[in-house]
Write a protein that holds these residues in place. Structure first.
Motif, mmCIF file in Angstrom:
data_model
loop_
_atom_site.group_PDB
_atom_site.id
_atom_site.type_symbol
_atom_site.label_atom_id
_atom_site.label_comp_id
_atom_site.label_asym_id
_atom_site.label_seq_id
_atom_site.Cartn_x
_atom_site.Cartn_y
_atom_site.Cartn_z
ATOM 1 N N VAL A 1 5.539 2.582 8.333
ATOM 2 C CA VAL A 1 4.634 3.711 8.125
ATOM 3 C C VAL A 1 4.854 4.310 6.735
ATOM 4 C CG1 VAL A 1 4.016 6.014 8.928
ATOM 5 C CG2 VAL A 1 4.506 4.225 10.582
ATOM 6 N N GLU A 2 6.096 4.377 6.309
ATOM 7 C CA GLU A 2 6.392 4.895 4.976
ATOM 8 C C GLU A 2 5.711 4.041 3.904
ATOM 9 O OE1 GLU A 2 10.238 5.747 2.039
ATOM 10 O OE2 GLU A 2 10.536 5.003 4.087
ATOM 11 N N HIS A 3 5.791 2.726 4.051
ATOM 12 C CA HIS A 3 5.146 1.835 3.081
ATOM 13 C C HIS A 3 3.633 2.020 3.095
ATOM 14 C CE1 HIS A 3 8.835 -1.051 3.327
ATOM 15 N NE2 HIS A 3 9.057 0.009 2.578
ATOM 16 N N LEU A 4 3.071 2.199 4.297
ATOM 17 C CA LEU A 4 1.626 2.413 4.403
ATOM 18 C C LEU A 4 1.222 3.686 3.673
ATOM 19 C CD1 LEU A 4 -1.156 1.740 5.669
ATOM 20 C CD2 LEU A 4 -0.455 3.112 7.648
ATOM 21 N N ILE A 5 1.959 4.776 3.897
ATOM 22 C CA ILE A 5 1.632 6.054 3.256
ATOM 23 C C ILE A 5 1.739 5.937 1.735
ATOM 24 C CG2 ILE A 5 2.366 8.448 2.982
ATOM 25 C CD1 ILE A 5 3.177 8.385 5.941
ATOM 26 N N ILE A 6 2.807 5.300 1.261
ATOM 27 C CA ILE A 6 2.969 5.125 -0.189
ATOM 28 C C ILE A 6 1.819 4.300 -0.753
ATOM 29 C CG2 ILE A 6 4.408 4.046 -1.972
ATOM 30 C CD1 ILE A 6 6.845 4.819 -0.283
ATOM 31 N N GLY A 7 1.420 3.260 -0.027
ATOM 32 C CA GLY A 7 0.301 2.428 -0.479
ATOM 33 C C GLY A 7 -0.994 3.203 -0.560
ATOM 34 N N ILE A 8 -1.266 4.043 0.458
ATOM 35 C CA ILE A 8 -2.499 4.845 0.463
ATOM 36 C C ILE A 8 -2.484 5.841 -0.695
ATOM 37 C CG2 ILE A 8 -3.773 6.601 1.749
ATOM 38 C CD1 ILE A 8 -2.985 5.151 4.316
ATOM 39 N N ILE A 9 -1.331 6.470 -0.937
ATOM 40 C CA ILE A 9 -1.238 7.414 -2.055
ATOM 41 C C ILE A 9 -1.486 6.701 -3.379
ATOM 42 C CG2 ILE A 9 0.359 8.885 -3.345
ATOM 43 C CD1 ILE A 9 1.652 9.616 -0.657
ATOM 44 N N ALA A 10 -0.922 5.494 -3.538
ATOM 45 C CA ALA A 10 -1.117 4.738 -4.778
ATOM 46 C C ALA A 10 -2.592 4.376 -4.972
ATOM 47 C CB ALA A 10 -0.258 3.471 -4.749
ATOM 48 N N VAL B 1 -7.841 5.266 -7.649
ATOM 49 C CA VAL B 1 -9.263 5.585 -7.498
ATOM 50 C C VAL B 1 -9.600 6.866 -8.265
ATOM 51 C CG1 VAL B 1 -11.025 6.325 -5.849
ATOM 52 C CG2 VAL B 1 -9.550 4.378 -5.306
ATOM 53 N N TRP B 2 -8.750 7.869 -8.150
ATOM 54 C CA TRP B 2 -9.005 9.135 -8.847
ATOM 55 C C TRP B 2 -9.042 8.912 -10.357
ATOM 56 C CZ3 TRP B 2 -6.346 12.148 -12.402
ATOM 57 C CH2 TRP B 2 -6.845 13.435 -12.614
ATOM 58 N N VAL B 3 -8.097 8.139 -10.893
ATOM 59 C CA VAL B 3 -8.066 7.863 -12.334
ATOM 60 C C VAL B 3 -9.334 7.118 -12.760
ATOM 61 C CG1 VAL B 3 -6.891 6.558 -14.151
ATOM 62 C CG2 VAL B 3 -5.554 7.893 -12.503
ATOM 63 N N LEU B 4 -9.747 6.130 -11.982
ATOM 64 C CA LEU B 4 -10.957 5.368 -12.324
ATOM 65 C C LEU B 4 -12.199 6.249 -12.284
ATOM 66 C CD1 LEU B 4 -10.286 1.985 -10.463
ATOM 67 C CD2 LEU B 4 -10.172 2.424 -12.925
ATOM 68 N N VAL B 5 -12.271 7.134 -11.277
ATOM 69 C CA VAL B 5 -13.433 8.019 -11.174
ATOM 70 C C VAL B 5 -13.497 8.947 -12.378
ATOM 71 C CG1 VAL B 5 -14.421 9.943 -9.876
ATOM 72 C CG2 VAL B 5 -13.633 7.915 -8.677
ATOM 73 N N MET B 6 -12.357 9.531 -12.751
ATOM 74 C CA MET B 6 -12.333 10.428 -13.901
ATOM 75 C C MET B 6 -12.699 9.684 -15.193
ATOM 76 S SD MET B 6 -11.676 13.470 -12.824
ATOM 77 C CE MET B 6 -12.696 12.992 -11.420
ATOM 78 N N ALA B 7 -12.189 8.444 -15.343
ATOM 79 C CA ALA B 7 -12.502 7.644 -16.533
ATOM 80 C C ALA B 7 -13.985 7.297 -16.579
ATOM 81 C CB ALA B 7 -11.659 6.375 -16.550
ATOM 82 N N THR B 8 -14.527 6.891 -15.429
ATOM 83 C CA THR B 8 -15.960 6.551 -15.358
ATOM 84 C C THR B 8 -16.822 7.769 -15.665
ATOM 85 O OG1 THR B 8 -15.478 4.857 -13.697
ATOM 86 C CG2 THR B 8 -17.767 5.594 -13.889
#
Length: 298
Positions: free
Chosen positions: A3-12, A17-24
């Motif tokens: 579960v910890e790995h899943l949460i870290i993956g979702i945060i990453a 996605v946030w960086v790409l949206v801001m760049a776009t």
């Protein structure tokens, strides 16, 4: 750990996605100012960007959903769990069964679970009436108790203490008064507690308590409750063999004292309306004696 790995993956993924949206967004604002008369080309490029973004969103959500499904389905009770306890939810209290181990007999208690610290404890969750939800926030997440099926949850306490739990699924009028206490203690203390709980109720030496025992067995109380070592073997209500040793009565409604026991016995419907315990007619002397007997059952 999964579960910890899943949460870290979702945060990453969310960060990327946030960086790409801001760049776009930044690129779109700059190109929009320079587009001028070339609106058709700009619109085509914008359409392609939106289509790509939608496709990426679908792929990401699908991937995260699949990863979450396979991660959470593997969360279960390890085969190595040292202790298995059955907890049954009823309106509005918790029935707790400890299986026998070797020569030690099994026993039943109510509204209070004892566990040894630093030990994996498997709780088998069942319901006899409606959907309840077992939740001890400091030890485990919520898990539903569903009529007709058995669910499981793993408890593990690293430190000694009393952890309060609560039914977390609305289950009727007294849902908010359906608490459960988890007492985590050193293994030696737990072993002593379990050994004492497996024994029969002691015959009281105190005259008031002895009179209360006789009154308890003569009244309808014995038809609904069990006190091991006596003819009382009812199964409708909680097992009272060691009720005097529990921290609370009525699923956390009151601390266990002679006064609160007397108040509950005298008029349970005023204290907890809708519960299944009827008001049994008692004289003042009988009430005092039965409450003394209940307090002595430790």
């Amino acid at each position: 750990m999964h579960v910890e790995h899943l949460i870290i993956g979702i945060i990453a993924i969310c960060t990327v996605v946030w960086v790409l949206v801001m760049a776009t967004l930044g690129v779109a604002l700059l190109r929009g100012r320079r587009a001028g008369a070339d609106n058709a080309k700009h619109e085509a490029r914008l359409t392609m960007t939106v289509v790509a973004a939608v496709a990426a969103t679908v792929a990401i959500i699908a991937g995260v959903t699949i990863a979450s499904f396979y991660t959470t389905r593997n969360i279960g009770v390890p085969e190595s769990a040292a202790l298995t306890i059955t907890v049954r939810g009823q309106q509005w209290w918790w029935q707790v069964f400890y299986a026998g181990a070797g020569a030690a007999p099994g026993f039943q208690t109510a509204n209070e679970i004892h566990i040894p610290i630093r030990t994996d404890v498997h709780l088998r969750l069942e319901s006899l009436d409606v959907i309840h939800s077992f939740w001890v926030p400091s030890l485990a997440g919520k898990q539903d108790l569903v009529p007709g099926r058995s669910n499981s949850v793993l408890l593990r306490a690293e430190k000694s203490g009393v952890y309060r739990g609560q039914c977390a699924e609305f289950c009727g009028l007294q849902h908010s008064h359906m608490a459960i206490m988890v007492v985590a203690e050193a293994p030696a203390d737990y072993d002593r507690w379990a050994a004492s709980q497996g024994g029969d109720a002691m015959t009281p030496a105190d005259p008031d308590a002895a009179a209360g025992r006789a009154a308890f067995l003569a009244k309808p109380c014995a038809a609904c409750h069990t006190v091991r070592g006596t003819p009382a073997n009812g199964t409708t209500g909680p097992d009272l063999t060691h009720i005097g040793g529990r921290r609370t009565i009525a699923a956390g409604l009151m601390e266990t004292t002679r006064g609160s026991l007397a108040a509950w016995i005298a008029d349970p419907q005023t204290l907890k309306p809708g519960n299944n315990m009827p008001m049994v007619p008692l004289t003042s002397a009988e009430l005092q004696n039965i409450s003394a007997y209940m307090e002595s059952l430790k």
